[in-house]
Design an enzyme around this catalytic site. Structure first.
Site, short mmCIF file in Angstrom:
data_model
loop_
_atom_site.label_atom_id
_atom_site.label_comp_id
_atom_site.label_asym_id
_atom_site.label_seq_id
_atom_site.Cartn_x
_atom_site.Cartn_y
_atom_site.Cartn_z
CD GLU A 1 -2.93 -1.04 2.37
OE1 GLU A 1 -4.11 -1.23 2.13
OE2 GLU A 1 -2.50 -0.80 3.50
CB CYS A 34 -0.09 7.41 10.57
SG CYS A 34 0.92 8.62 9.84
N1 SAH Z 1 7.98 1.30 10.60
C1 SAH Z 1 8.30 2.67 10.53
C2 SAH Z 1 7.56 3.41 9.43
C3 SAH Z 1 6.10 3.08 9.22
S1 SAH Z 1 4.98 3.59 10.45
C4 SAH Z 1 8.08 3.32 11.88
O1 SAH Z 1 7.53 2.69 12.76
O2 SAH Z 1 8.52 4.46 12.04
C5 SAH Z 1 4.82 5.33 10.19
C6 SAH Z 1 4.38 6.11 11.43
O3 SAH Z 1 3.01 5.85 11.76
C7 SAH Z 1 5.17 5.74 12.68
O4 SAH Z 1 5.57 6.88 13.40
C8 SAH Z 1 4.17 4.94 13.45
O5 SAH Z 1 4.49 4.88 14.79
C9 SAH Z 1 2.90 5.67 13.16
N2 SAH Z 1 1.70 4.92 13.51
C10 SAH Z 1 1.56 3.59 13.63
N3 SAH Z 1 0.30 3.27 14.01
C11 SAH Z 1 -0.38 4.43 14.12
C12 SAH Z 1 -1.73 4.76 14.46
N4 SAH Z 1 -2.61 3.83 14.72
N5 SAH Z 1 -2.07 6.06 14.49
C13 SAH Z 1 -1.17 7.02 14.18
N6 SAH Z 1 0.09 6.77 13.84
C14 SAH Z 1 0.50 5.49 13.81
#
Ligand code: SAH
Ligand code: SF4
Length: 353
Positions: free
Chosen positions: A97, A343
């Site tokens: 995605e 996110c």
């Molecule tokens: N694996 C990497 C990049 C992908 S996640 C990482 O963890 O940084 C991208 C961002 O989205 C990260 O900061 C992650 O913590 C955040 N994220 C994950 N789940 C989320 C949610 N339910 N709500 C908002 N942000 C979230």
């Protein structure tokens, strides 16, 4: 006579030098490798037919020796706020995605580095999937090309920013991520996209942050911190057991020293978990020790989790605490939530059991 079928090579999986050698071995002039490489990486072609300045004789030889692994757009879904979610199918049928986020003069592509994720952050939908596989650098590059095409069609603009914040942990697919950046960035053999407009987000693997600092790139680094307290962070991000805040701190300071780029802390506000007075005080303290800025992120609901978003009033209080302490902090509101494109909401089937 041997009837062995000659094995073909994925033409995008070899270096320029390897292509040049192969082209010479096929009794073709070496400069053709420049033309072919340009068609592939600058003009993003994934077939030989469209290579107009290559003769049909040469194309035939290329076809006999090479093939393209193609990434196709399977589905595009548009949110009420203009955010577009993309479903890609890779050559082996795996699904990934990506997201296009339009904001005023800014068009950001959020791309995936893996199908699924091997980590299991408790608030993240991707974390509930198994890791299916790493994406190859050309598949990461393809997402940018396809999202950029849609951006031009929908918004008459090219992409202005790229964030590695889709599915997967970029630093657990390090080589492909670095190579994809090279392809996206290269003026000569790539898309010519500025490194300064690229951000890689990591859940925080200290020794890979060190390696990343040594690459001498101008790419931004975002660290998914989510708590400056080891106990809380370990509860929501198990990666913290082996990569604690002290080890991350050390590497982030080094990153800043080597690149002069301030890392960004990403901080999803989870009501009653990491938005309390004590938690925020610890975050302020950490920000004062590391040249950095903070992006607070609105929590997006994920099935089978009990987390709640922080109230608006509390968000305002937190932002003014940062303002009073002269630490740059922003609050990023959720985008594309209605189509699960926000996110942490990216997840295709095959959840962890
Ligand atoms: N694996 C990497 C990049 C992908 S996640 C990482 O963890 O940084 C991208 C961002 O989205 C990260 O900061 C992650 O913590 C955040 N994220 C994950 N789940 C989320 C949610 N339910 N709500 C908002 N942000 C979230
Ligand atoms: Fe993986 Fe990042 Fe989700 Fe954690 S937040 S599970 S590292 S994609």
């Amino acid at each position: 006579m041997s009837n062995k079928i000659q094995e073909k090579t994925d033409i995008r999986n070899i270096s320029f030098l390897e292509l040049k050698q192969k082209i010479v071995s096929l009794n073709e002039q070496s400069h053709k490798s420049n033309q072919v490489f340009e068609w592939i990486w600058k003009k993003s072609k994934t077939n030989f037919d469209s290579m107009r300045n290559i003769s049909s004789k040469t194309k035939k030889k290329l076809e006999e020796n090479f093939y393209f692994n193609q990434t196709k757009l399977k589905k595009k879904e548009k949110s009420q706020d203009g955010t577009i979610k993309f479903l890609f199918v890779f050559f082996d049928g795996k699904i990934g995605e990506g997201v296009l986020i339009p904001q005023k003069q800014r068009y950001t592509a959020c791309i995936s580095s893996q199908v699924g994720c091997s980590l299991d952050c408790t608030f993240c939908a991707t974390g509930k999937m198994k890791l299916e596989r790493n994406l190859m650098y050309q598949e990461i590059y393809d997402q940018v090309v396809l999202i950029n095409k849609a951006c031009e069609e929908e918004y008459s603009s090219k992409l202005t920013n790229i964030v590695y914040m889709g599915m997967g942990e970029p630093f657990l697919n390090y080589k492909n991520v670095i190579k994809s950046i090279e392809k996206i960035n290269s003026e000569k053999h790539g898309l010519g996209f500025s490194q300064k407009r690229i951000t890689v987000s990591t859940s925080g693997i200290s020794k890979i942050i060190k390696r990343f600092s040594d690459e001498k790139l101008k790419v931004n680094l975002a660290l998914s911190l989510h708590s400056a307290n080891n106990k809380t962070r370990t509860e929501i991000m198990s990666i913290n057991k082996t990569n604690d805040i002290e080890s991350l701190k050390e590497e982030l300071i080094e990153f800043y020293k080597k690149t002069k780029i301030k890392p960004t802390f990403e901080y999803v506000l989870l009501k009653g978990i990491n938005d309390t007075k004590e938690e925020i005080q610890q975050l302020v303290k950490l920000c004062k020790q590391i040249p950095s800025k903070v992006n607070f992120i609105e929590y997006n609901e994920v099935e089978n989790t009990q987390y709640k978003k922080t109230d608006k009033k509390r968000v305002e209080e937190i932002l003014s605490t940062f303002d009073n302490n002269k630490i740059t902090a922003k609050f990023r509101q959720s985008r594309g939530e209605d189509i699960n494109a926000a996110c942490g909401q990216l997840a295709t089937k095959n959840k962890k059991t």
